[in-house]
Each structure stands twice: as structure tokens, then as C-alpha cells.
Design an enzyme around this catalytic site. Structure first.
Site, PDB file in Angstrom:
ATOM      1  N   LYS A 111     -17.784 -15.461 -13.835  1.00 39.46           N
ATOM      2  CA  LYS A 111     -19.213 -15.419 -13.491  1.00 39.46           C
ATOM      3  C   LYS A 111     -19.545 -14.253 -12.561  1.00 39.46           C
ATOM      4  O   LYS A 111     -20.680 -13.783 -12.522  1.00 39.46           O
ATOM      5  CB  LYS A 111     -19.624 -16.722 -12.806  1.00 39.46           C
TER       6      LYS A 111
HETATM    7  C1  LIG Z   1     -13.860 -21.232 -15.850  1.00 39.38           C
HETATM    8  C2  LIG Z   1     -14.841 -21.308 -16.981  1.00 39.38           C
HETATM    9  N1  LIG Z   1     -14.397 -21.098 -18.219  1.00 39.38           N
HETATM   10  C3  LIG Z   1     -15.216 -21.145 -19.273  1.00 39.38           C
HETATM   11  C4  LIG Z   1     -16.558 -21.457 -19.121  1.00 39.38           C
HETATM   12  C5  LIG Z   1     -17.428 -21.474 -20.337  1.00 39.38           C
HETATM   13  O1  LIG Z   1     -18.272 -20.352 -20.364  1.00 39.38           O
HETATM   14  P1  LIG Z   1     -19.644 -20.394 -21.173  1.00 39.38           P
HETATM   15  O2  LIG Z   1     -20.479 -21.415 -20.516  1.00 39.38           O
HETATM   16  O3  LIG Z   1     -20.203 -19.043 -21.054  1.00 39.38           O
HETATM   17  O4  LIG Z   1     -19.304 -20.798 -22.555  1.00 39.38           O
HETATM   18  C6  LIG Z   1     -17.062 -21.706 -17.837  1.00 39.38           C
HETATM   19  C7  LIG Z   1     -18.475 -22.050 -17.579  1.00 39.38           C
HETATM   20  O5  LIG Z   1     -19.302 -22.229 -18.359  1.00 39.38           O
HETATM   21  C8  LIG Z   1     -16.188 -21.599 -16.744  1.00 39.38           C
HETATM   22  O6  LIG Z   1     -16.641 -21.775 -15.513  1.00 39.38           O
HETATM   23  N1  LIG Z   2     -19.378 -23.415 -16.450  1.00 34.39           N
HETATM   24  C1  LIG Z   2     -20.597 -23.103 -15.804  1.00 34.39           C
HETATM   25  C2  LIG Z   2     -21.743 -23.881 -16.326  1.00 34.39           C
HETATM   26  C3  LIG Z   2     -23.005 -23.106 -16.272  1.00 34.39           C
HETATM   27  O1  LIG Z   2     -22.939 -22.100 -17.218  1.00 34.39           O
HETATM   28  P1  LIG Z   2     -23.785 -20.783 -17.199  1.00 34.39           P
HETATM   29  O2  LIG Z   2     -22.860 -19.745 -17.710  1.00 34.39           O
HETATM   30  O3  LIG Z   2     -24.951 -21.017 -18.064  1.00 34.39           O
HETATM   31  O4  LIG Z   2     -24.212 -20.490 -15.789  1.00 34.39           O
HETATM   32  C4  LIG Z   2     -20.360 -23.273 -14.323  1.00 34.39           C
HETATM   33  O5  LIG Z   2     -19.235 -23.135 -13.911  1.00 34.39           O
HETATM   34  O6  LIG Z   2     -21.262 -23.531 -13.578  1.00 34.39           O
END
Ligand SMILES: Cc1ncc(COP(=O)(O)O)c(C=O)c1O
Ligand SMILES: N[C@@H](CCOP(=O)(O)O)C(=O)O
Length: 466
Positions: free
Chosen positions: A112
């Protein structure tokens, strides 16, 4: 560059407004009206660029003239300078043609950071220019929250409210959010699950009257286009590091809200040779069930060892559905409204097209632990549970062993010591130095019922100028 809504009934916006808007007024998500396309020659010419220079080339067409090029370059430079590895997103080899791209070298140890450390700077820039204030309202299953707080805490013009599911994030994740002190930072633990938190955020965007017209909401979740835009870059980075664009790559992406894999899909549409994209889910496998059987059906959300992916209502899937439906917003709106009532399918030819674009797999807790253990025993390399799901899915779904397969390493293992212990390893993943005293820091968090009006009342009372 103009942005349009996936539900076809909201005004088209420029980058600056899209950055501040979150959800479109028709409830849809914003996507670029058209995508930039890079030729193989152009991508090849980016070999040897620093991560931030590459990021500029990939993202500049989306930002367009909303931010002067030199200012945007400087923002990117500052953002990726904060990462703890010179390569920003280093690639680690597990086996022949099998790689993990470490996306957890940013300040809060998850992928993120790539987008949210930039988003904070973008918001600051635009809000300062407009002399405008916003209330950031975000939902997190653990990682977005801390990255957003870190990215936005110094922004003068924002108050930030992060909702996480009470007792459903790891202790490290919770402390990363609740120990950051600041008058404008508010953590709310909701007695519910991530989907409840995300629903409250989306409903609040739809009706912001609880703010009394004195400010407006902004989004840090991947409903915000800027999040997706920044996540496209590392697909180009991986490709260039492994011989692209003159060879094709495969990616396996641990998936929850479908943002990260959607960014990979866009990278491919923008000209990057990608031969396979694997959707890797945990037992909350609505996307895998859809990909295998053309049935989109909500189940009860389960609590797993990969809590950040404990998500059933996957926001960005709507952006893919928009493309699968020929960018007809009315069709998407109708489908998603029906999906709220019960299971839905899409026309067979559309679904077959989706199957050509993505493979998928669902990995349960036992297989997650087996994978963490196997990789550690063979490579002395510790995977976090989310990345382990990606590695396992990559191995299960791989189409061509001659094509390098890159799993996105989405989080640092030290965020999830319980999953590591559960996999039978006695090794203790260490937090980096800047977080060494995390367990001694004071926490600040309010626990609220799973009730939209209670959450909105809390926000209305606590934002700075309320
Ligand atoms: C550590 C981790 N891996 C994978 C994901 C999945 O990513 P996305 O939500 O973009 O599919 C998330 C959060 O959403 C995450 O925090
Ligand atoms: N896995 C995410 C969930 C939120 O997903 P986002 O990519 O739409 O912000 C988290 O860790 O908060």
C-alpha cells in the site's frame, strides 16, 4: 485525461477532481476514458531508469497537466526515497523462473505504501492549491490504514478516520495505526468485518450530509483512481528487471479488493507483455468461484490467517466488469444491483473473455502454512501469509514454466507473527528498527458498534473544525 464512471451516470472529471472524489455520484468508480499505450521500443528505452523516473513515465499521462511535470517528478522522488531498499521493489528468486517482488520495503511494510505515500503528497499539493479541507474516510483490513495514516498525517488540510474490523487485524497492524499520535488522526474499531467497514465508507460517500456541508470526504482506498495508477508502475519495474519488454512475464497477485491485480491488467493493456495474471485468494474466494464457474455469489466472510484479504465485496471488480461489458455503465449498474439480491452470472462470452485474461486459485490456511514452511526450509526465505497464497497459486496455475512467474510480495512477514508460528516455524520475523518500540507505544482507538449513524456521528464530532 478525463475519467468516467463505471455506472455511466456521473459527470466526467479531470485528474484533480478524481483524486478528491472517491466514489462517483452514481455510486460507480472512476476509470480513465482511454488508456495510454506504450510501444515495446518506448518501454525498452526505460531500462536503467530509477524507480521514480519509471513511475513518472508510466503515470504522467494519467496526471496530465493537472500537476506541472517538475512538481510531479519531485513528489515521486521524495516518495520512493523513503523506501528501505535501493531498488524500491527488489526481486528475490525462489527457483528457476520463480520470483517474489518485495513490495513491503516502504514505511509501513506493505504494498500500500507505493500508492499511499504518493497519495498523501498529491492530496497535500492539490488541497494547498485550492485552500480546501477534506475528511479522509477509509476502511482497512489492516494495511491500507497504517499506510494512509503515514502518508497523510502531515497533511495540513485533512482529518483522517480509519475504520478497521475490531479484533480482526493482526496486533502489529493495529498498533501501526493506533500508536500514531496526532489531532487529525482517528482510528475506529468497528464491531463487524471489513465488508461492513467498506460499506459504511461507500454509503458515506453517497450521502455526505452528516458533515453539514462544511467539508467533503476523500478516499484512500483503491476506489480512488490514484491508488490504482501508482500500483501499475511496479509491473513495469518487474518486467524491466527480468528482461522485459523483450520477454513476457506472468504475475500471481494475492487478491482481496481486486485493486492490485486490476493494476496488472491495466499494465498489460498499456502495452506491457504479460502472458498470465493469477488471481490468488484465501478462503474468501468469491473471485475464484466466479472465475471457475461464472457465479458471483456472496458467502459468509471467514476469518483467516491472511486477514488483509478477508474481503467478500471486492470493490475493483466493478472496474473489470465495466470493461467486460463493453464499458456500458447501465449494464454494470443493473448487474451489481442484482448481485445485492443474490447470485448472478454474466453472459457466457463475456465470462470466457474474463477466463482468457485471468487464472485463479483459492488457498486455505493449511496450504498457506505449508507454503510458508516449504519456502523457508528450501530457501531460508520467510513469506508473509498473503504472499504465500500468491506463491502457492502461482505454482498451481502456472501455464508455461519457461515464462518467469513473479508473485507480488504484498506484506512483510513481521506483520503476521501468528501465521508464521502457526506454520510450525520457530523463526521470529523481526520488525525493522523504526518500528522496534511499536509494542511500547501508547494506543488511541475508539470501538464503535457496526452502525453507520454511530460512525458518522463520531466523525461529525471529531473532525478538527467540527
Ligand atoms: C498484504 C495484502 N495482500 C493482498 C491484499 C489484496 O490486495 P487488493 O485488495 O488490491 O486485491 C491486501 C489488501 O487488500 C493486503 O493488505
Ligand atoms: N487489504 C486492504 C483492504 C482495503 O483495500 P484497498 O486496497 O481498497 O485499500 C487493507 O489492508 O486495508
Amino acid at each position: 485525461m478525463r475519467y468516467i464512471s463505471t455506472r455511466g451516470d456521473a459527470p466526467a472529471l479531470g485528474f484533480e477532481d478524481v483524486l478528491l472524489t472517491g466514489l462517483a455520484t452514481d455510486g460507480g468508480l472512476y476509470v480513465p476514458e482511454s488508456l495510454p499505450h506504450f510501444s515495446i521500443e518506448e518501454i525498452r528505452s526505460w531500462r536503467g531508469l530509477s524507480y521514480s523516473e519509471l513511475a513518472f513515465n508510466v503515470m504522467h499521462p494519467f496526471v496530465d497537466d493537472a500537476i506541472p511535470a517538475d512538481d510531479f517528478r519531485a513528489m515521486l522522488e521524495q516518495t520512493y526515497k523513503e523506501f528501505a531498499h535501493q531498488a524500491v521493489a527488489p526481486l528475490v528468486q525462489l527457483d528457476t523462473n520463480e520470483w517474489v517482488m518485495e513490495l513491503f520495503r516502504g514505511p509501513t511494510l506493505a504494498f500500500k505504501d507505493f500508492a499511499l505515500q504518493l497519495l498523501g503528497r498529491l492530496l497535500d499539493y492539490v488541497l494547498e492549491k485550492r485552500k480546501q479541507h477534506v475528511v479522509i474516510m477509509g476502511a482497512t483490513s489492516g494495511d491500507t490504514g497504517s499506510a494512509a495514516i503515514e502518508g497523510c498525517r502531515r497533511c495540513e488540510h485533512v482529518d483522517i478516520f480509519i475504520l478497521h474490523p475490531h479484533e480482526r487485524v493482526s496486533e502489529v497492524q493495529r498498533r501501526q495505526m493506533t500508536t500514531v499520535q496526532g489531532d487529525n488522526i482517528h482510528n475506529i474499531a468497528v464491531r463487524g468485518n471489513f465488508d461492513d467497514c467498506q460499506r459504511m465508507v461507500k454509503e458515506s460517500f453517497g450521502d455526505q450530509s452528516f458533515l453539514g456541508g462544511k467539508t467533503q470526504l476523500a478516499a484512500v482506498n483503491s476506489i480512488n483512481w490514484a491508488r490504482i495508477m501508482a500500483q501499475i508502475v511496479y509491473y513495469f519495474h518487474a518486467s524491466l528487471a527480468l528482461g522485459g519488454p523483450d520477454r513476457s512475464l506472468a504475475f500471481s497477485v494475492p487478491t482481496g479488493n481486486f485493486g492490485d491485480i486490476f493494476a496488472g491488467y491495466l499494465a498489460k493493456k498499456m502495452g506491457l507483455p504479460i502472458s498470465q495474471l493469477v488471481i490468488a485468494t484465501n478462503r474468501n474466494d468469491i473471485l475464484h468461484r466466479f472465475m471457475s464457474g461464472n457465479r458471483y455469489e456472496q458467502h459468509q466472510l471467514e476469518h483467516t490467517l491472511s486477514p488483509s484479504m478477508d474481503i467478500m465485496v471486492s470493490s475493483n471488480f466493478e472496474r473489470l466488469l465495466f470493461d467486460l461489458h463493453g464499458r456500458d455503465g447501465a449494464l454494470v449498474k443493473d448487474l451489481l444491483e442484482r448481485a445485492q439480491q443474490g447470485p448472478v452470472s454474466i453472459e457466457d462470452y463475456r465470462w470466457r473473455h474474463a477466463r482468457k485474461l485471468f487464472d485463479s486459485d483459492a488457498v486455505d490456511d493449511k496450504l498457506t502454512c505449508d507454503t510458508i514452511r516449504e519456502v523457508f526450509e528450501r530457501n531460508e526465505y520467510l513469506l508473509d501469509p498473503h504472499t504465500a497464497i500468491g506463491v502457492r497459486a502461482a505454482r498451481n496455475c502456472r501455464r508455461d514454466p519457461a515464462v518467469p512467474m513473479v508473485t507480488l510480495g504484498t506484506a512483510h512477514p513481521a506483520k503476521f507473527p501468528d501465521a508464521i508460528a502457526e506454520s510450525g516455524l520457530s523463526v521470529k520475523p523481526e520488525l525493522p528498527v523504526h518500528m522496534a518500540d511499536l509494542f511500547d507505544r501508547e494506543e488511541r482507538c475508539s470501538v464503535l458498534e457496526n452502525d453507520l449513524s454511530a460512525v458518522q456521528a463520531f466523525i461529525a464530532d471529531h473532525w478538527k473544525h467540527a
